[in-house]
Scaffold this motif. Sequence first.
Motif, PDB file in Angstrom:
ATOM      1  N   LEU A  44     -11.657 -26.781 -28.811  1.00  0.00           N
ATOM      2  CA  LEU A  44     -11.390 -25.483 -28.228  1.00  0.00           C
ATOM      3  C   LEU A  44      -9.916 -25.411 -27.862  1.00  0.00           C
ATOM      4  O   LEU A  44      -9.398 -26.262 -27.148  1.00  0.00           O
ATOM      5  N   ASP A  45      -9.220 -24.428 -28.419  1.00  0.00           N
ATOM      6  CA  ASP A  45      -7.819 -24.185 -28.083  1.00  0.00           C
ATOM      7  C   ASP A  45      -7.806 -23.333 -26.828  1.00  0.00           C
ATOM      8  O   ASP A  45      -8.057 -22.128 -26.881  1.00  0.00           O
ATOM      9  N   VAL A  48      -5.555 -20.101 -26.611  1.00  0.00           N
ATOM     10  CA  VAL A  48      -5.975 -18.919 -27.366  1.00  0.00           C
ATOM     11  C   VAL A  48      -7.440 -18.569 -27.112  1.00  0.00           C
ATOM     12  O   VAL A  48      -7.854 -17.430 -27.268  1.00  0.00           O
ATOM     13  N   GLY A  49      -8.220 -19.565 -26.716  1.00  0.00           N
ATOM     14  CA  GLY A  49      -9.630 -19.343 -26.455  1.00  0.00           C
ATOM     15  C   GLY A  49     -10.490 -19.326 -27.698  1.00  0.00           C
ATOM     16  O   GLY A  49     -11.574 -18.761 -27.709  1.00  0.00           O
ATOM     17  N   THR A  50     -10.025 -19.957 -28.760  1.00  0.00           N
ATOM     18  CA  THR A  50     -10.803 -20.022 -29.994  1.00  0.00           C
ATOM     19  C   THR A  50     -10.977 -21.480 -30.411  1.00  0.00           C
ATOM     20  O   THR A  50     -10.248 -22.355 -29.955  1.00  0.00           O
ATOM     21  N   GLU A  51     -11.932 -21.687 -31.298  1.00  0.00           N
ATOM     22  CA  GLU A  51     -12.156 -23.030 -31.830  1.00  0.00           C
ATOM     23  C   GLU A  51     -11.184 -23.305 -32.966  1.00  0.00           C
ATOM     24  O   GLU A  51     -10.903 -22.427 -33.782  1.00  0.00           O
ATOM     25  N   VAL A  52     -10.683 -24.522 -33.006  1.00  0.00           N
ATOM     26  CA  VAL A  52      -9.792 -24.959 -34.073  1.00  0.00           C
ATOM     27  C   VAL A  52     -10.468 -26.147 -34.753  1.00  0.00           C
ATOM     28  O   VAL A  52     -10.923 -27.070 -34.084  1.00  0.00           O
TER      29      VAL A  52
END
Length: 109
Positions: A44-45, A48-52
């Motif tokens: 989890l980034d 940014v609040g998104t998965e990488v």
Amino acid sequence: MKTIEAIIRLEKVADVRRALTDKGFTSMTLFQVTGRGEQKEVRLDLAVGTEVVFDLFARAYIMMAVEDDKAEEVARIITQAAKTGSKGDGLILVRPVERAMKIRTGEPI
């Protein structure tokens, strides 16, 4: 003659080199490479609040040339020294060599 090509975890290089050297196999070429097999890592980034998805990992690539009757022994040594039991431990390829020669003298090996 055969070539042994092994892709292993970086943290297992010292163990593999030691195990091979202890059995008299000292000649090898070592590269640091990046690649992947079946494994991937999702993080989890937080910024940014998104998965990488991370799907390329640093590995060591070992290449050796050995006599035909030593190939299985070398593969076994590498397997035992490099194994962690987790995905991403790597792989070993054993390939026949059609011809080998020394660059300096041109003589066959």
